[in-house]
Design a protein around this motif. Structure first.
Motif, PDB file in Angstrom:
ATOM      1  N   GLY A  14       0.807  -1.214   0.000  1.00 27.59           N
ATOM      2  CA  GLY A  14       0.000   0.000   0.000  1.00 27.59           C
ATOM      3  C   GLY A  14       0.840   1.263   0.000  1.00 27.59           C
ATOM      4  O   GLY A  14       0.517   2.238  -0.688  1.00 27.59           O
ATOM      5  N   MET A  18       0.945   4.094  -2.915  1.00 28.42           N
ATOM      6  CA  MET A  18       0.781   5.520  -2.653  1.00 28.42           C
ATOM      7  C   MET A  18       1.863   6.331  -3.382  1.00 28.42           C
ATOM      8  O   MET A  18       1.588   7.371  -3.969  1.00 28.42           O
ATOM      9  CB  MET A  18       0.854   5.773  -1.149  1.00 28.42           C
ATOM     10  CG  MET A  18      -0.410   5.429  -0.389  1.00 28.42           C
ATOM     11  SD  MET A  18      -1.706   6.629  -0.661  1.00 28.42           S
ATOM     12  CE  MET A  18      -2.906   6.072   0.545  1.00 28.42           C
ATOM     13  N   VAL A 136      -5.964   6.101   9.390  1.00 28.51           N
ATOM     14  CA  VAL A 136      -5.694   6.036   7.947  1.00 28.51           C
ATOM     15  C   VAL A 136      -6.818   6.698   7.143  1.00 28.51           C
ATOM     16  O   VAL A 136      -6.576   7.628   6.366  1.00 28.51           O
ATOM     17  CB  VAL A 136      -5.454   4.584   7.503  1.00 28.51           C
ATOM     18  CG1 VAL A 136      -5.224   4.513   5.996  1.00 28.51           C
ATOM     19  CG2 VAL A 136      -4.272   3.985   8.255  1.00 28.51           C
ATOM     20  N   PRO A 137      -8.090   6.266   7.297  1.00 32.64           N
ATOM     21  CA  PRO A 137      -9.144   6.992   6.569  1.00 32.64           C
ATOM     22  C   PRO A 137      -9.350   8.407   7.088  1.00 32.64           C
ATOM     23  O   PRO A 137      -9.783   9.283   6.327  1.00 32.64           O
ATOM     24  CB  PRO A 137     -10.391   6.125   6.795  1.00 32.64           C
ATOM     25  CG  PRO A 137     -10.112   5.345   8.012  1.00 32.64           C
ATOM     26  CD  PRO A 137      -8.632   5.101   8.015  1.00 32.64           C
ATOM     27  N   ASN A 139      -6.918  10.543   8.014  1.00 33.31           N
ATOM     28  CA  ASN A 139      -5.952  11.370   7.283  1.00 33.31           C
ATOM     29  C   ASN A 139      -6.359  11.557   5.828  1.00 33.31           C
ATOM     30  O   ASN A 139      -6.160  12.633   5.249  1.00 33.31           O
ATOM     31  CB  ASN A 139      -4.558  10.733   7.349  1.00 33.31           C
ATOM     32  CG  ASN A 139      -3.944  10.861   8.732  1.00 33.31           C
ATOM     33  OD1 ASN A 139      -4.190  11.840   9.419  1.00 33.31           O
ATOM     34  ND2 ASN A 139      -3.168   9.876   9.130  1.00 33.31           N
ATOM     35  N   ALA A 140      -6.937  10.509   5.240  1.00 33.42           N
ATOM     36  CA  ALA A 140      -7.405  10.633   3.851  1.00 33.42           C
ATOM     37  C   ALA A 140      -8.532  11.660   3.751  1.00 33.42           C
ATOM     38  O   ALA A 140      -8.579  12.460   2.808  1.00 33.42           O
ATOM     39  CB  ALA A 140      -7.877   9.272   3.340  1.00 33.42           C
ATOM     40  N   PHE A 151      -8.419  11.732  -5.002  1.00 34.02           N
ATOM     41  CA  PHE A 151      -8.073  10.331  -4.807  1.00 34.02           C
ATOM     42  C   PHE A 151      -8.296   9.568  -6.102  1.00 34.02           C
ATOM     43  O   PHE A 151      -9.424   9.434  -6.582  1.00 34.02           O
ATOM     44  CB  PHE A 151      -8.921   9.724  -3.676  1.00 34.02           C
ATOM     45  CG  PHE A 151      -8.243   9.746  -2.342  1.00 34.02           C
ATOM     46  CD1 PHE A 151      -7.727   8.596  -1.791  1.00 34.02           C
ATOM     47  CD2 PHE A 151      -8.107  10.932  -1.649  1.00 34.02           C
ATOM     48  CE1 PHE A 151      -7.084   8.616  -0.581  1.00 34.02           C
ATOM     49  CE2 PHE A 151      -7.481  10.963  -0.430  1.00 34.02           C
ATOM     50  CZ  PHE A 151      -6.960   9.793   0.109  1.00 34.02           C
ATOM     51  N   ARG A 155      -4.673   5.307  -5.477  1.00 36.40           N
ATOM     52  CA  ARG A 155      -4.574   5.792  -4.103  1.00 36.40           C
ATOM     53  C   ARG A 155      -5.669   5.191  -3.222  1.00 36.40           C
ATOM     54  O   ARG A 155      -5.433   4.832  -2.066  1.00 36.40           O
ATOM     55  CB  ARG A 155      -4.656   7.315  -4.093  1.00 36.40           C
ATOM     56  CG  ARG A 155      -4.340   7.944  -2.745  1.00 36.40           C
ATOM     57  CD  ARG A 155      -4.565   9.443  -2.818  1.00 36.40           C
ATOM     58  NE  ARG A 155      -3.604  10.069  -3.716  1.00 36.40           N
ATOM     59  CZ  ARG A 155      -2.434  10.517  -3.329  1.00 36.40           C
ATOM     60  NH1 ARG A 155      -2.053  10.402  -2.068  1.00 36.40           N
ATOM     61  NH2 ARG A 155      -1.621  11.096  -4.201  1.00 36.40           N
ATOM     62  N   THR A 159      -5.119   2.715   0.019  1.00 41.24           N
ATOM     63  CA  THR A 159      -5.707   2.933   1.345  1.00 41.24           C
ATOM     64  C   THR A 159      -6.463   1.703   1.829  1.00 41.24           C
ATOM     65  O   THR A 159      -6.360   1.301   2.993  1.00 41.24           O
ATOM     66  CB  THR A 159      -6.648   4.147   1.299  1.00 41.24           C
ATOM     67  OG1 THR A 159      -5.928   5.294   0.818  1.00 41.24           O
ATOM     68  CG2 THR A 159      -7.211   4.453   2.672  1.00 41.24           C
ATOM     69  N   CYS A 160      -7.230   1.079   0.928  1.00 38.25           N
ATOM     70  CA  CYS A 160      -7.977  -0.121   1.303  1.00 38.25           C
ATOM     71  C   CYS A 160      -7.036  -1.272   1.653  1.00 38.25           C
ATOM     72  O   CYS A 160      -7.296  -2.033   2.602  1.00 38.25           O
ATOM     73  CB  CYS A 160      -8.920  -0.529   0.168  1.00 38.25           C
ATOM     74  SG  CYS A 160     -10.233   0.658  -0.170  1.00 38.25           S
ATOM     75  N   CYS A 163      -5.568  -0.648   5.140  1.00 38.26           N
ATOM     76  CA  CYS A 163      -6.577  -0.920   6.172  1.00 38.26           C
ATOM     77  C   CYS A 163      -6.818  -2.420   6.319  1.00 38.26           C
ATOM     78  O   CYS A 163      -6.964  -2.924   7.443  1.00 38.26           O
ATOM     79  CB  CYS A 163      -7.879  -0.196   5.830  1.00 38.26           C
ATOM     80  SG  CYS A 163      -7.794   1.601   5.920  1.00 38.26           S
TER      81      CYS A 163
END
Length: 220
Positions: A14, A18, A136-137, A139-140, A151, A155, A159-160, A163
């Motif tokens: 991940g 990114m 994490v979500p 900050n997104a 996004f 990206r 993120t997924c 997580c």
């Protein structure tokens, strides 16, 4: 152990995705290396902390982190001076430094460490892990709302994946045996319900046959 290795690989994947979404260049590669090194060092620190200190109370945790902060102040504060005098980094005027951001990051980092390490003692470790996962979500969402970051599919997938790797780390040690026992119990319950349905249908059929005057003759 296998699940945790897969989770670590997914987290690193991940991070690389990114960097790919931002475009691979010099700063991006350095950022990926620093992120992976930071995560690996943090994991090693937590494992050693659990190995040597174990389950500590509130006083022991406060004493340990106070001592850790003192050693960081003594041994880590000299690193910026060394970088400055070796001309690796250049400092301009002190008034031009973003003191607001620096103090804000330091305050948030202090609050994070206090909440994580003291929260493990006062509450449950899984609760702290879930709270860390939500960062994490979170900050997104801040990037989207504050900095208007768009996004892309890469990206979002990164993120997924991060997580999902974090969720795999939250699995208990005996999750496989617990899952197998749950599936076996569920299958037994379904079999019992199916057997009861067959019995009820058989009784209902016999009662209807008797009501119609039919006689069943057993065969040899």
């Amino acid at each position: 152990m296998g699940v945790r290795i897969v989770a670590a690989i997914m987290a690193i994947t991940g991070i690389v995705m990114m960097a790919y979404a931002d475009g691979f260049h010099g700063d991006s590669i350095i950022g990926v290396a620093l992120a992976v090194g930071s995560a690996s060092t943090s994991a090693l620190y937590k494992v050693l902390f659990k190995m040597f200190l174990g389950s500590s109370n509130l006083g022991e945790a406060a004493h340990f982190f106070s001592t850790l902060g003192f050693f960081n102040l003594v041994f880590i504060s000299c690193v910026p001076l060394v970088l400055y005098f070796t001309k690796v980094e250049h400092w301009g005027s002190l008034s031009t430094l973003p003191w607001g951001y620096l103090c804000g990051v330091a305050g948030l980092w202090l609050a994070f460490n206090i909440l994580v390490n003291v929260g493990v003692v006062l509450t449950y470790p899984i609760l702290i892990s879930i709270g860390t996962l939500l960062s994490v979500p979170g900050n997104a969402a801040v990037d989207v709302l504050k900095h208007e970051v768009i996004f892309s599919v890469v990206r979002l997938a990164a993120t997924c994946i991060i997580c999902l790797g974090f969720l795999l780390l939250l699995l208990p040690e005996e999750w496989d045996s617990v899952t197998l026992r749950f599936l076996a119990a569920f299958a037994d319950k379904k079999a019992e319900e199916h057997g009861e349905e067959l019995t009820e249908s058989s009784v209902h059929t016999r009662s209807r046959s008797r009501a119609n005057g039919a006689v069943s003759i057993p065969l040899a």
